[in-house]
Design a protein around this motif. Structure first.
Motif: not given
Length: 671
Positions: A200-207, A454-458
């Motif tokens: 699962k790849f989650d992308m978190i946009e930096q605010g 973006y942070q990309m978590h796996a």
């Protein structure tokens, strides 16, 4: 003489009837080729006294029964092992005893050993294939592979679009809470035993924020600081010199008289010196934007907004002169994990004891004028400006907010974070004497480096964070990557992927490969190469544009088919295909010289020449049609007409014989 001539005619007609009857009998025989009877006259001569003009001839003989190799109609079936040749060529068959025949009848099946055989058990011949797909010598075509072994995923291609209009969240990342990430996609993978897993790849946009950490010292007084000692901070080195030697901040130096009270200010001086080596040292975490003294003896670290993946900074003392040990001196507290990235300016308004003087005085803020009067205090002037906030914001779009500091009474202007540190709206007074406008007690620099970050978590099977190349923390001493997120950045002017984990995307759009470790529990040494080429950040719905991976589970044989080029392809239940061989087609210099041997087959003769073997679609060979059979080329209408003609010829020759008999009887009755 006439008797003999008539008899040859009867024999020839009988042969013609036989050939025609055989054609009619095989009108439904797959791959059958019709024949025609060819005749020659018999002409008897003598050496002396012969005269061609006076010789009646001696009858007729069958000179040849010629094969017609015109292609028959191709009829499609439901059996993939039924083969038809669309063009010239013959299948080569081997009876297993060295006997070689050739046929156009392509009704094949598998025997108990997986060999492709004809209906009478002869083996279909073809070219073998090695692992690289190279052709091998002619042999029996066989389904030699009954199952497809599993393959662990080693390559993944993933491209997606993240909606640039999405609003970043300021919530702590929780893989189970979709509100904490901007975009997510899950992809299947396979381990080396064929087990299916997911990543699962989650992308978190930096605010529009930065992280600010406060470092408070622990037992600094007990260090016994000596010249020659050093400190490590986020990968940079601060050296200690003797108090008698003036420390040079440009060389990253502090004196051995440094105390807990002045340590923070001295380190801040090193960082802020234009020539300091600290910011340029190899290993220094260059994502740190500001180092300062908070006024209480604590060292404040402010990270760039683009850092997006901040880990606590540790300050270590290296006691080179004394024990040679390294001591951690810090207690790290995150003061404000969402410290605003806006540029902030404050203005102090000061009114002296004598009243203000002037006619029609006003304050100018950028493109807006705010009227005041000479009886107002400094606080009243700021309040009057606040009352005109809407007009000021409308005329000055670079300003985000205008507020009044409740503790100092100063006017605080906060700018749009997307503008970074560029804008400054001037604040001035006109037509007034005695009013002083000065800079306030604090100014914050703007930082728009968060844009497109973006942070990309796996996560493996939605739970375990994977190692996808996250660099070790600067100064940690680690040399290998660790589990955790990496950063993706996009060009905010065109929405194209710009960097992956700090490495630039090429001018052709090819993204640097990401190595995923830990996604194969059966074999921890296996890694997956992930390619994000084609990923974008456009103002459109977040979608997956492409997603492929090369792994698969174990599969069982479900069928065999043939391509137009004759490649025998085995299909398996896991969706994989395997090329097992290539059908060999034979061509001849003189196919009319082939000798029929029954079972709709021919053998090569001296007249036909040796077979020339090639794959379908090459040389003189036609292409192959799977699930199809070539029908007989017999034309029943023509054969029925030929049957009538043969019958007429037979009757005519019989009449000749009858007439000759009557003539002979007449002669015998003469007295």
């Amino acid at each position: 003489m006439a008797f003999s001539t008539a008899i040859t005619g009867l024999k020839a007609s009988t042969t013609e009837l036989d050939v025609t009857g055989n054609n009619i009998a095989n009108s439904s025989t797959v791959g059958f080729k019709s024949a025609r009877t060819e005749f020659s006259d018999i002409f008897a001569t003598v050496v002396v006294g012969s005269g061609s003009a006076n010789s009646p001839g001696s009858g007729v003989i069958v000179s040849d029964i010629a094969q017609d190799f015109t292609a028959g109609t191709i009829q499609f079936t439901n059996n993939n092992l039924d083969l038809a040749i669309d063009g010239t060529g013959f299948f080569q068959l081997n009876d297993g005893q060295g006997g070689i025949t050739y046929t156009r009848a392509g009704g094949f099946e598998l025997d108990k050993d997986g060999n492709v055989v004809s209906k009478n058990g002869n083996f279909l011949q073809g070219f073998g294939l090695d692992a690289a797909g190279n052709r091998q010598p002619i042999g029996n075509l066989a389904v030699s592979q009954k199952e497809s072994p599993p393959k662990a995923t080693s390559d993944m291609d993933l491209s997606f679009n993240i909606d640039s209009r999405a609003t970043p969240s300021n919530l702590a990342y929780d893989p189970d809470d979709s509100a904490t990430f901007t975009f997510s996609t899950t992809n299947s993978t396979f381990d080396s035993l064929g087990n299916e897993n997911t990543i699962k790849f989650d992308m978190i946009e930096q605010g529009a924020w930065r992280e600010r950490q406060s470092i408070s010292l622990i037992d600094f007084a007990g260090l016994g600081l000596n010249a020659g000692d050093s400190f490590s901070l986020a990968g940079g080195t601060i050296s200690v010199v003797a108090a008698g030697t003036p420390p040079d901040p440009a060389l990253g130096q502090i004196g051995d008289d440094t105390t807990a009270a002045n340590f923070a200010s001295r380190v801040a001086a090193i960082f802020n010196d234009a020539a300091t080596p600290l910011q340029n040292q190899v290993g220094w975490d260059n994502r740190i934007r500001e180092v300062s003294d908070d006024g209480s003896g604590n060292l404040e670290i402010t990270w760039a907004a683009s850092a997006a993946d901040v880990r606590p900074v540790v300050l270590n003392h290296i006691d080179t002169v004394g024990t040679g040990t390294t001591t951690a001196l810090t207690n790290v507290n995150t003061q404000d994990p969402f410290f605003a990235a806006n540029k902030v300016e404050s203005y102090a308004f000061s009114v002296p004891a004598p009243p203000l003087t002037g006619t029609n005085p006003f304050i100018t803020i950028g493109a807006t004028q705010v009227g005041i009067n000479t009886t107002m205090s400094a606080s009243d002037i700021v309040d009057e400006i606040i009352k005109n906030t809407n007009a000021i914001l409308s005329a000055n779009p670079e300003i985000d907010t205008i507020t009044k500091d409740s503790s100092t009474g100063q006017l605080v202007i906060t700018y749009d974070p997307e503008l970074g540190d560029e804008p400054t709206v001037p604040v001035s007074s006109t037509n007034v004497t005695g009013l002083t406008i000065g800079a306030g007690s604090f100014d914050e620099t703007g930082d728009n480096s968060y844009q497109g970050v973006y942070q990309m978590h796996a996560l493996f099977n939605n739970s375990t964070p994977l190692n996808i190349g996250r660099p070790p923390q600067p100064g940690s001493g680690l040399t290998t990557s660790e589990a955790g997120p990496i950063l993706l950045t996009f060009d905010t002017t065109n929405g194209l992927l710009q960097t992956v984990n700090g490495l630039p995307v090429s001018a052709t759009g090819s993204a640097p490969s990401i190595t995923i470790a830990g996604a194969d529990p059966a074999n921890p040494n296996n890694t997956i190469s992930l390619d994000l080429s084609g990923t974008t950040q456009f103002a459109s719905e977040s979608i997956v544009k492409a997603s492929t991976q090369d792994g698969f589970t174990k599969g069982d044989l479900i069928g065999v088919t043939f391509s137009a080029e004759g490649v025998m392809v085995a299909s398996f239940s896991n969706g994989q295909n395997s090329n097992l061989g290539i059908v060999a087609l034979a061509s001849f210099e003189n196919q009319s010289g082939l000798q029929p041997v029954g079972d709709t087959a021919w053998s090569a003769t001296l007249a036909s020449g040796q077979a020339i073997l090639n794959p379908p679609g090459t040389g003189l060979n036609g292409q192959l049609r799977s699930a199809a059979l070539e029908q007989s080329n017999v034309n029943l209408s023509e054969e029925l007409v030929a049957l009538i003609e043969a019958q007429r010829n037979f009757q005519a020759n019989s009449k000749t014989l009858q007439t000759e008999n009557q003539v002979t009887q007449t002669i015998l009755q003469i007295n």
